[in-house]
Design an enzyme around this catalytic site. Structure first.
Site, PDB file in Angstrom:
ATOM      1  N   HIS A  11       0.848  -1.200   0.000  1.00  0.00           N
ATOM      2  CA  HIS A  11       0.000   0.000   0.000  1.00  0.00           C
ATOM      3  C   HIS A  11       0.871   1.233   0.000  1.00  0.00           C
ATOM      4  O   HIS A  11       1.947   1.225   0.606  1.00  0.00           O
ATOM      5  CB  HIS A  11      -0.931   0.015   1.222  1.00  0.00           C
ATOM      6  CG  HIS A  11      -2.090   0.930   1.052  1.00  0.00           C
ATOM      7  ND1 HIS A  11      -2.020   2.260   1.395  1.00  0.00           N
ATOM      8  CD2 HIS A  11      -3.314   0.725   0.531  1.00  0.00           C
ATOM      9  CE1 HIS A  11      -3.183   2.823   1.101  1.00  0.00           C
ATOM     10  NE2 HIS A  11      -3.987   1.923   0.576  1.00  0.00           N
ATOM     11  N   GLU A  59      -7.861  -5.213  -0.757  1.00  0.00           N
ATOM     12  CA  GLU A  59      -8.385  -5.994  -1.879  1.00  0.00           C
ATOM     13  C   GLU A  59      -8.358  -7.501  -1.633  1.00  0.00           C
ATOM     14  O   GLU A  59      -9.072  -8.250  -2.295  1.00  0.00           O
ATOM     15  CB  GLU A  59      -7.590  -5.682  -3.163  1.00  0.00           C
ATOM     16  CG  GLU A  59      -7.498  -4.218  -3.515  1.00  0.00           C
ATOM     17  CD  GLU A  59      -8.804  -3.612  -3.972  1.00  0.00           C
ATOM     18  OE1 GLU A  59      -9.872  -4.154  -3.633  1.00  0.00           O
ATOM     19  OE2 GLU A  59      -8.766  -2.585  -4.662  1.00  0.00           O
TER      20      GLU A  59
END
Ligand code: COA
Length: 341
Positions: free
Chosen positions: A225, A284
């Protein structure tokens, strides 16, 4: 001229009162409240909580937009679901009512699955979209949409703010945001997460599979991320949502156990592969499992994401409209200059 990193990392582009993404502590705070304390809200309540403008009746909005969307449906042929949402938004009659945009995305998603479905204006938004779309477990969809509704200055939200800053209007800003969300580095990752889990299930040695993938310079979808240097807090919210659903489905329970094992393995292999960089599970990863269990096809995942994130996009569009300043950075020209002799 000050030159910043090409991914704009570490650059702060606005003051906002909407959300705090705390990448060091792994906290996501929406208007002063932890994400995990918002889990019982309805979609409508979250919109009212996030927005600075009132949310008008979303049920009536679904009823209002459905006929126009049904007429547009033949154009959906051959488009990815997220592209269909963009087309639907672009072709709807213009409106000053933001509830129409929110309703349109949910109804467009559902009509693509069941063209004859009719909205029920009395129902809450999530139950109605889930019913129209023929999905199981509407509460799973509600949990998912609450979890992904807002997340700071991510790529699609920034896109929405840039377009809003030109005063192009809410439709143009949302349409541009849909385009930004589509990429696999942003909202397009959960489909490939499932492909990865399928491959891993067949792999004789999953650890070896991860190592080979990284050795080829490929990325593991659902990990890493830009902001979080710890596990994405949304990953846990969604893992718990999967766990709740798994109480009713032994198939999901088994898939979840496998995904949890693969998560541990992947993060260990990533840590060895990039010792200087924390690469942890992002939103996700469990999104993929949850949306599959609810009944979505993998090609629909990004479109489903958009139908929840639209709340955050609009919150930022309102804030940007109030701010009123055109966003217009500069570029450092490094090309040749004309010969001035
Ligand atoms: N798998 C393997 N390596 C990864 C990785 C992943 N998921 N994520 C980052 N890395 C590596 C990069 O290749 C880079 O290596 P390098 O320095 O040798 O080039 C290093 O870690 C630093 O990554 P960087 O590209 O600076 O991170 P970023 O902030 O630009 O990337 C993402 C953030 C999300 C785009 C990235 O982690 C990624 O591509 N993840 C996979 C896609 C995904 O899950 N997207 C959903 C995001 S919510």
């Amino acid at each position: 001229m000050q030159v910043v990193a090409s991914g704009l990392e570490g650059v702060c582009v606005a003051d906002s009162r909407i959300s705090l993404v705390d990448g060091q502590a792994g906290r996501l705070i929406l208007r002063g409240v932890h994400l995990h304390d918002l889990g019982d809200k309805s979609f409508e309540e979250l919109a009212r909580f996030l927005w600075e403008v009132p949310l008008e009746n979303l049920g009536e909005a679904r009823l209002r937009v459905a006929p126009a969307l049904r007429e547009l449906l033949p154009l959906a042929h051959g488009l990815a679901p997220i592209e269909w949402l963009r087309l639907a938004l672009d072709r709807l009659p213009d409106t000053k009512n933001p509830a129409d945009w929110v309703a349109a995305l949910g109804v467009a998603l559902a009509l693509r699955r069941h063209p004859a479905a009719e909205p029920d204006p009395q129902a809450d938004h999530v139950s109605d979209v889930a019913r129209m779309a023929g999905l199981k477990w509407p509460d799973g969809l509600r949990r998912y949409w609450i979890c992904v509704a807002e997340h700071g200055m991510n790529a699609s939200t920034f896109t929405a703010r840039v377009v809003a800053s030109t005063r192009a209007g809410q439709r143009a800003a949302l349409s541009a945001a849909l385009g930004a969300l589509q990429g696999p580095l942003h909202g397009g990752a959960p489909g490939p997460v499932l492909d990865m889990l399928d491959e891993l299930q067949q792999a004789p040695d999953p650890e070896d599979w991860f190592r080979h993938k990284l050795a080829r310079g490929e990325r593991l979808m659902g990990f890493g991320h830009r902001i979080y240097r710890v596990r994405d807090p949304r990953a846990e919210v969604l893992r718990v949502a999967c766990q709740k659903l798994a109480e009713q489905s032994s198939e999901l329970a088994e898939r979840l156990r496998f995904a949890e094992r693969m998560e541990k393995l992947a993060t260990a292999v990533l840590a060895a592969h990039k010792p200087g960089r924390v690469l942890q599970t992002n939103v996700e990863y469990y999104t993929a499992l949850l949306l599959e269990a609810i009944g979505f096809e993998r090609e629909e995942f990004t479109a489903v994401f958009a139908c929840g994130r639209v709340l955050g996009w609009l919150a930022h569009i309102f804030e940007q409209e109030k701010e009123g300043r055109l966003i217009r950075p500069e570029v450092r020209y490094v090309g040749p200059l004309p010969d001035e002799r």
